[in-house]
Design a protein around this motif. Structure first.
Motif: not given
Length: 271
Positions: A1-8, A36-44, A209-215
């Motif tokens: 699931m993408s971070s956008v879909s997860l956030a929704n 949280l969606a950005v974290l769990y969709a790919g950062v963690l 989500h792009g800014q969050l993913d980088i940071a």
């Protein structure tokens, strides 16, 4: 699931959970849904099928009053069955209003009394270094929570010990409890405070989500550098127009009619 879909999905779950359970803090939960969606969709680096994997990244939800958002993102990420979410805030349920780790896969630490998450996170980061493990620790803080002295004690400790495996994320929606942070206890100059304690600081749009993913991405192998603070500029109640930037929704749950309107706004047609 993408971070956008997860956030929704998280937003929809939070709205249903708080409405059904007649629980509070829907605005606080919606403001951090994208983080949280950005974290769990790919950062963690985590394994939902093995939530106790020793080398997992750790997440501490220090703003424990927004526990509905953490429960939702864990369920939607596969840590447990999303069908359980309807029991949120019900008698006999593990899904308490404030974050509890008891019986809930993926929750590292029970929170609710503010100011405890960053000290625990700093301890986890310190421990990882001492035993030569590569896990990273992420701590999600509320901006009002940063009124607590224990936050700054932990910030000083982490800066002194150069805990590069520690990331503090501040959900900076500029509202707390009964008013704005500016009215309650002024935080600015906020970024400069963290830098003075020896932290690297990134300021981002907390809904981009792009800014969050980088940071949020820090090298797992970092040994000696600064801990990172991500000041995520957010909107309380993000995603639902009549909840956005309204302190009312710190405590009030949506009625059935408001739930229907809110779900429609985020593109969900059934409750």
């Amino acid at each position: 699931m993408s971070s956008v879909s997860l956030a929704n999905a998280v937003r929809a779950d939070v709205l249903r959970m708080t409405s059904t359970g007649r629980s509070s803090h829907v605005g606080s939960a919606l403001s951090c849904a994208d983080i949280l969606a950005v974290l769990y969709a790919g950062v963690l680096e985590v394994h939902p099928e093995n939530p106790d994997w020793p080398d997992r990244d750790r997440v501490i939800m220090s703003k424990g009053h927004a526990g509905a958002a953490l429960y939702a993102v864990l369920a939607e990420s596969g840590f447990f069955d999303p069908a359980v979410l309807h029991r949120h805030y019900q008698n006999g349920s593990y899904l308490s209003g404030h974050v509890s780790h008891v019986g809930i896969p993926g929750v590292e630490f029970s929170t609710g009394s503010l100011g405890h998450g960053l000290p625990v996170g700093a301890g986890l980061a310190w421990r990882a270094r001492q035993i030569g493990r590569s896990w990273r620790t992420y701590v999600l803080l509320g901006d009002g929570e940063c009124d607590e002295g224990s936050i700054w004690e932990a910030a000083m400790f982490a800066g002194h010990h150069e805990l590069a495996n520690l990331v503090a994320i501040v959900d900076y929606n500029r509202m707390q409890s009964l008013g704005t942070t500016e009215e309650t206890l002024r935080l600015e100059p906020f970024a400069e405070k963290w830098r003075a304690f020896g932290w690297d600081v990134a300021e981002v749009d907390g809904h981009d989500h792009g800014q969050l993913d980088i940071a949020l991405r820090v090298p797992r192998s970092a040994r000696r550098a600064r801990p990172r603070c991500v000041l995520a500029h957010t909107v309380k109640g993000k995603g639902v127009s009549f909840m956005e930037d309204q302190v009312l929704w710190h405590y009030r749950p949506p009625s059935p009619d408001e739930l229907e309107r809110a779900l429609a706004e985020i593109g969900v047609t059934t409750g």
